[in-house]
Design a protein around this motif. Structure first.
Motif, PDB file in Angstrom:
ATOM      1  N   GLY A 172       3.790   8.223  -3.539  1.00  0.00           N
ATOM      2  CA  GLY A 172       2.830   7.357  -3.692  1.00  0.00           C
ATOM      3  C   GLY A 172       1.744   7.981  -4.843  1.00  0.00           C
ATOM      4  N   ALA A 190       2.568   2.872  -4.839  1.00  0.00           N
ATOM      5  CA  ALA A 190       1.553   2.788  -3.833  1.00  0.00           C
ATOM      6  C   ALA A 190       1.438   1.565  -2.931  1.00  0.00           C
ATOM      7  CB  ALA A 190       0.268   2.825  -4.922  1.00  0.00           C
ATOM      8  N   PRO A 191       1.894   0.340  -3.204  1.00  0.00           N
ATOM      9  CA  PRO A 191       1.807  -0.835  -2.397  1.00  0.00           C
ATOM     10  C   PRO A 191       2.725  -0.426  -1.181  1.00  0.00           C
ATOM     11  CG  PRO A 191       1.877  -1.497  -4.765  1.00  0.00           C
ATOM     12  CD  PRO A 191       1.941  -0.074  -4.839  1.00  0.00           C
ATOM     13  N   ARG A 194       0.988   1.620   1.168  1.00  0.00           N
ATOM     14  CA  ARG A 194      -0.206   0.834   2.191  1.00  0.00           C
ATOM     15  C   ARG A 194       0.734  -0.176   3.062  1.00  0.00           C
ATOM     16  NH1 ARG A 194      -2.446   0.390  -3.549  1.00  0.00           N
ATOM     17  NH2 ARG A 194      -4.145   2.051  -3.676  1.00  0.00           N
ATOM     18  N   TRP A 195       1.700  -0.720   2.525  1.00  0.00           N
ATOM     19  CA  TRP A 195       2.404  -1.578   3.405  1.00  0.00           C
ATOM     20  C   TRP A 195       2.936  -0.935   4.589  1.00  0.00           C
ATOM     21  CZ3 TRP A 195       8.397  -2.934   3.060  1.00  0.00           C
ATOM     22  CH2 TRP A 195       8.459  -3.965   4.014  1.00  0.00           C
ATOM     23  N   PHE A 197       1.371   1.695   6.020  1.00  0.00           N
ATOM     24  CA  PHE A 197       0.273   2.122   6.870  1.00  0.00           C
ATOM     25  C   PHE A 197      -0.120   0.636   7.680  1.00  0.00           C
ATOM     26  CE2 PHE A 197      -0.053   6.207   5.093  1.00  0.00           C
ATOM     27  CZ  PHE A 197      -0.812   6.810   5.962  1.00  0.00           C
ATOM     28  N   SER A 198       0.000  -0.346   6.869  1.00  0.00           N
ATOM     29  CA  SER A 198      -0.382  -1.864   7.686  1.00  0.00           C
ATOM     30  C   SER A 198       0.561  -2.253   8.686  1.00  0.00           C
ATOM     31  CB  SER A 198      -0.340  -2.805   6.716  1.00  0.00           C
ATOM     32  OG  SER A 198       1.022  -3.008   5.907  1.00  0.00           O
ATOM     33  N   TYR A 253      -2.955  11.309   1.938  1.00  0.00           N
ATOM     34  CA  TYR A 253      -3.435   9.616   1.399  1.00  0.00           C
ATOM     35  C   TYR A 253      -4.545   9.361   1.795  1.00  0.00           C
ATOM     36  CZ  TYR A 253       1.668   9.336   1.458  1.00  0.00           C
ATOM     37  OH  TYR A 253       2.985   9.544   1.107  1.00  0.00           O
ATOM     38  N   LEU A 290      -5.493   6.712  -0.890  1.00  0.00           N
ATOM     39  CA  LEU A 290      -4.592   5.620  -0.830  1.00  0.00           C
ATOM     40  C   LEU A 290      -4.777   4.609   0.372  1.00  0.00           C
ATOM     41  CD1 LEU A 290      -0.859   6.468  -2.043  1.00  0.00           C
ATOM     42  CD2 LEU A 290      -2.494   4.164  -2.625  1.00  0.00           C
ATOM     43  N   VAL A 291      -5.201   5.266   1.435  1.00  0.00           N
ATOM     44  CA  VAL A 291      -5.656   4.639   2.579  1.00  0.00           C
ATOM     45  C   VAL A 291      -7.116   5.025   3.233  1.00  0.00           C
ATOM     46  CG1 VAL A 291      -4.919   4.132   5.209  1.00  0.00           C
ATOM     47  CG2 VAL A 291      -3.073   4.632   3.290  1.00  0.00           C
ATOM     48  N   ASP A 292      -7.882   4.183   3.621  1.00  0.00           N
ATOM     49  CA  ASP A 292      -9.232   4.636   4.022  1.00  0.00           C
ATOM     50  C   ASP A 292      -9.046   5.330   5.232  1.00  0.00           C
ATOM     51  OD1 ASP A 292      -9.891   2.548   6.549  1.00  0.00           O
ATOM     52  OD2 ASP A 292      -8.625   1.565   4.989  1.00  0.00           O
ATOM     53  N   THR A 295      -8.377   3.433   8.894  1.00  0.00           N
ATOM     54  CA  THR A 295      -6.926   2.990   9.061  1.00  0.00           C
ATOM     55  C   THR A 295      -6.122   4.371   9.416  1.00  0.00           C
ATOM     56  OG1 THR A 295      -7.220   1.224   7.552  1.00  0.00           O
ATOM     57  CG2 THR A 295      -5.071   1.960   7.825  1.00  0.00           C
TER      58      THR A 295
END
Length: 362
Positions: A172, A190-191, A194-195, A197-198, A253, A290-292, A295
């Motif tokens: 990432g 990077a996407p 994030r995916w 983590f989601s 991240y 990359l992630v808040d 989250t």
């Protein structure tokens, strides 16, 4: 250069040259070209026949697992070489134990004459220079140890400042195009991070996330980085639940630099020991996240909530002795009840257990 060779026609010479990265900062005489020039001048003066020149450029003297050195050893074993010449003893090596092994045991047993030009060492004759060789080897070893300490101190200082000193950034991220020791987001993958983590935030397990990634044929971090695989197996190139779990708990991240996961056992060994997380070097806010944080914390709680400890109430005599025929790792033993309700021990491959459903999502 006072050494004398009374029977030059009897020798097939190996010129061995070594230059480590640390030596590059020393005086110019340490360069590969100057070492070779010095050695060739000596063999010409003494009418010696050179079989081959062996050069290890950029290799530490604390390890003898160097390509050119090992090639020279192979030629000695094949009786193609019976004389080895180096500029000085430190070019042969800086580990006094292994240096002593080759000088006192290996070379004599294989009838190889060793000459170190600047030290005046010649195993083909009796001299006081040979007598003090062990002390020279110890001094060379101490020099290597001192250099190792200085390098370790510099690296540790960079870690504490939040500078990246690793080989490859985590999946990432990539190295900054202009600033040294700094990482930036790799927009290409990077996407995917994030995916992942989601998916975890939605409640999907690490095992199912790994299965989905494999189903979608998403390259693993190692594959994407082009890292070589030491022992390729049937599951090489596939995501695992462990890999996903590590990513979901990596503070890199959220913009924190996390380093010092492992430490080398010794300056003479490449083996590393894993460090307790409490000893990791973590510096906050060193790069773009990359992630808040919210989250990340929710995902960490979900991952940790699924962890449990399996109690082992049995052991077996063949532990660590039986290996999987496909992946090469030791087989584990599971305790399961059969249809009669009796406890039965089964051998199982943990690698297969991790990837058995890699092609489908539950």
């Amino acid at each position: 250069m006072y050494l004398e060779i009374s029977n030059p026609m009897d020798y097939r010479v190996a010129l061995y040259i070594r230059l480590s990265k640390e030596d590059e900062s020393e005086e110019p005489s340490q360069s590969v070209q100057n070492q070779e020039s010095l050695l060739r001048e000596f063999v010409q003066q003494h009418r010696l026949s050179v079989y081959d020149t062996y050069i290890d450029d950029g290799w530490s003297g604390t390890s003898f697992d160097r390509p050119a050195f090992q090639r020279m050893i192979a030629d000695i074993e094949a009786k193609k070489v019976n004389m080895v010449i180096t500029k000085d003893l430190s070019r042969l090596g800086r580990d006094y134990i292994m240096t002593g092994h080759y000088m006192e045991r290996y070379f004599p047993e294989h009838r190889v004459r060793y000459i170190s030009l600047l030290d005046g060492i010649d195993t083909g004759v009796d001299s006081t220079a040979n007598d003090i060789t062990p002390f020279r080897a110890i001094m060379n070893d101490m020099y290597a140890k001192d250099i190792s300490k200085k390098i370790k101190s510099v690296k540790r200082d960079k870690q504490r400042k939040g500078q990246f000193i690793g080989g490859k950034p985590v999946y990432g991220y990539k190295m900054h195009p202009t600033e040294k020791n700094k990482i930036v987001i790799d927009e290409e993958v990077a996407p995917i991070v994030r995916w992942i983590f989601s998916l975890a935030l939605s409640g999907m397990s690490c095992r199912n996330i790994a299965a989905l990634l494999n189903q979608e044929r998403v390259p693993t971090p190692a594959t994407y980085a082009g890292l070589p695989v030491a022992k390729p197996g049937p599951y090489t190139g596939l995501w695992s639940s462990e890999r996903v779990s590590q990513m979901l708990q990596n503070e890199t991240y959220i913009g924190n630099m996390v380093q010092g996961h492992s430490v080398k056992i010794s300056y003479k060994s490449k083996k590393c020991l894993k460090q307790d997380p409490a000893n990791w070097v973590v510096v906050e806010g060193t790069h773009e996240p990359l992630v808040d944080l919210e989250t990340f914390q929710k995902v960490r709680m979900l991952v940790n909530s699924r962890k449990y400890t399996r109690s082992r109430t049995y052991d077996f005599l063949l532990k660590g002795l039986i290996f999987c025929h496909e992946c090469g790792y030791p087989l584990a033993v599971l305790n399961r009840k059969n249809t009669k309700g009796e406890d039965v021990l089964y051998f199982v491959c943990r690698t297969y257990q991790r990837f058995t459903k890699a092609d489908k999502v539950e």
